[in-house]
Each structure stands twice: as structure tokens, then as C-alpha cells.
Design an enzyme around this catalytic site. Sequence first.
Site, mmCIF file in Angstrom:
data_model
loop_
_atom_site.group_PDB
_atom_site.id
_atom_site.type_symbol
_atom_site.label_atom_id
_atom_site.label_comp_id
_atom_site.label_asym_id
_atom_site.label_seq_id
_atom_site.Cartn_x
_atom_site.Cartn_y
_atom_site.Cartn_z
ATOM 1 C CE LYS A 22 -1.238 -0.128 4.797
ATOM 2 N NZ LYS A 22 -0.172 -1.058 5.200
ATOM 3 N NE ARG A 97 -1.748 -0.254 10.911
ATOM 4 C CZ ARG A 97 -0.773 0.179 10.324
ATOM 5 N NH1 ARG A 97 -0.641 1.578 9.771
ATOM 6 N NH2 ARG A 97 0.332 -0.411 9.596
ATOM 7 N NE ARG A 134 8.763 -3.000 4.059
ATOM 8 C CZ ARG A 134 7.537 -2.836 4.677
ATOM 9 N NH1 ARG A 134 6.764 -2.434 3.720
ATOM 10 N NH2 ARG A 134 7.264 -2.763 5.765
ATOM 11 N NE ARG A 167 9.090 -0.077 8.659
ATOM 12 C CZ ARG A 167 7.845 -0.071 8.152
ATOM 13 N NH1 ARG A 167 7.467 0.335 7.118
ATOM 14 N NH2 ARG A 167 6.697 -0.410 8.940
ATOM 15 N NE ARG A 178 4.457 -4.144 10.771
ATOM 16 C CZ ARG A 178 5.282 -4.018 9.795
ATOM 17 N NH1 ARG A 178 6.486 -4.269 9.543
ATOM 18 N NH2 ARG A 178 4.808 -3.184 8.808
HETATM 19 P P1 AMP Z 1 3.123 1.114 8.471
HETATM 20 O O1 AMP Z 1 4.480 1.946 8.063
HETATM 21 O O2 AMP Z 1 1.861 1.918 8.050
HETATM 22 O O3 AMP Z 1 3.271 -0.388 8.476
HETATM 23 O O4 AMP Z 1 3.068 1.626 10.190
HETATM 24 C C1 AMP Z 1 4.170 1.333 10.948
HETATM 25 C C2 AMP Z 1 3.575 1.040 12.430
HETATM 26 O O5 AMP Z 1 3.520 2.467 13.065
HETATM 27 C C3 AMP Z 1 2.627 0.033 12.593
HETATM 28 O O6 AMP Z 1 3.063 -1.277 12.642
HETATM 29 C C4 AMP Z 1 1.861 0.678 14.119
HETATM 30 O O7 AMP Z 1 2.740 0.391 15.158
HETATM 31 C C5 AMP Z 1 1.981 2.325 13.695
HETATM 32 N N1 AMP Z 1 0.797 2.720 13.087
HETATM 33 C C6 AMP Z 1 0.874 3.546 11.865
HETATM 34 N N2 AMP Z 1 -0.411 3.815 11.642
HETATM 35 C C7 AMP Z 1 -1.289 3.401 12.662
HETATM 36 C C8 AMP Z 1 -2.524 3.759 13.141
HETATM 37 N N3 AMP Z 1 -3.531 4.452 12.143
HETATM 38 N N4 AMP Z 1 -3.015 3.336 14.379
HETATM 39 C C9 AMP Z 1 -2.116 2.678 15.257
HETATM 40 N N5 AMP Z 1 -0.741 2.426 14.959
HETATM 41 C C10 AMP Z 1 -0.333 2.842 13.883
#
Ligand code: AMP
Length: 226
Positions: A22, A97, A134, A167, A178
Site C-alpha cells: 500500500k 487501523r 524489505r 526496519r 503485526r
Molecule cells: P506502517 O508503516 O503503516 O506499516 O506503520 C508502522 C507502524 O506504525 C504500525 O505497525 C503501527 O505500530 C504504527 N501505526 C501506523 N499507523 C497507525 C495507526 N493508524 N494506528 C495505530 N498504529 C499505527
Amino acid sequence: MQMSSQNQPTVIILMGPPGSGKGTQAKEISIKKGLPHISTGDLFRENMNRDTQLGLEAKGYINQGQLVPDTLVLKMLYERVSKEDCKEGYLLDGFPRTIPQAQSLDAALGSSAHVIVLNLNVPDEVVIKRISGRLSCSICGNIQNLYYSAPLMEGKCDQCGGELQQRADDKVEVVKERLKSYEKQTSPLVGYYEKKGILYQVDGARNSEIIKKELLEILNEKGIKS
Ligand code: AMP
């Protein structure tokens, strides 16, 4: 800038499990549609890199594969989307989320926005392979993958030569956490948006060019033109 046919701001929500692609698709669509790309994950990572209070509070949750509490996410998101560049719409990547986050967004937008939700479906085994390979560039943010776009020089970014890093939350055991939080807290959003009749399902396990084409076709059909 992008206003819908009724002159409402356009809000595109891109959903999908971690590793569904995404982020990559969001970047492309944002450019094509002239809408700012708002990634809550990127906003948290920027805060963590700058050691802000928010970054320090979020870090523990993120590095364990858990969601950051809604109060922190909502404050950060609304601050970002209240900026001038979001006046005519934006593309959300990684938000909402949870059901409470979606309800909060609904309340904030009211009936003033044209909202469309695109959901990328990808099986768990594909997700784990994609994420565990990644790597992202510490300098320019370019994303490469050991399995799908291996660096030409080991450990170096193809675009700028910067150091490629994994990461902390992309390690296999964290990815599994996750995926669990995705299943439990995020996947109910599919039904939530389906009931509203604004959800479009896309098979995210295919080549990224094909997926991009399909996503853009859906947006064009719904009147969100470039
Ligand atoms: P992402 O890069 O979108 O995979 O986000 C990395 C991490 O940030 C996620 O695994 C969550 O720990 C945190 N995170 C990002 N967006 C949200 C959200 N909308 N609500 C809660 N945690 C978030």
C-alpha cells in the site's frame, strides 16, 4: 488539486495488511491524482528519527508490532490533515487501523468529503516474504527487496548509494505480531466500509504495475480524475 464532481474534498483510504504494497501504491496514486500522501507509519518514523516526545512514546509499540494508541494517532493525523495542502483532499495510507479511528474520521469529515476505500488483499505467506526481504535507504527512503528488487551492490541503495537498512519492525517475529494485530483490530474495517458501500477490493498479490492500473481505473470510474 483534486475536488470531486460535487466540489467536495476527496479522501482516498488505502487499506491492506502490512506488506500489501500500500505504501508503494499510495506514492504513485498520490502523484497521479495530485493528492498529498499521508502515511501515519511515515509520520511516526519521522518523529522517532527526530526523537520527539511523540516518537519516544510510539517507538515501544511500533517495535513490538503493536498498534500505537488511538489518542496519539488521532492527534498526529488531524494536525497533519489540517494543513493547507490537504484542503482539497488527501490519500491515507495506514489510517484508519481500528474501528474507533474510522468512526473518528467519519465524525471529523461529516458529509463534507467524497470518501473511497481501496483494500489490497494479500495472503500471509506472501506478506511475510515481502516484508522480511524489505530494505529501505537511510538517505533517500527508496524501498528495495532482497527477493524482488535486489540491490545492485550489496547493502547499497540503487538510487543514491545510501546504506540500506531493515526496519526494526520488519523482523519476522515482529511481522507475525503485526499480522495478528491486523487480523484482530484492522480487518473488521473491511466490513465497516463494505456496509457503507464505499469499499473496493483489489488482489494485491500481483505485479505492482497491474495493481496500480486497476486502482487508477477504480478511481477514474468513481469520478476521481487526474
Ligand atoms: P506502517 O508503516 O503503516 O506499516 O506503520 C508502522 C507502524 O506504525 C504500525 O505497525 C503501527 O505500530 C504504527 N501505526 C501506523 N499507523 C497507525 C495507526 N493508524 N494506528 C495505530 N498504529 C499505527
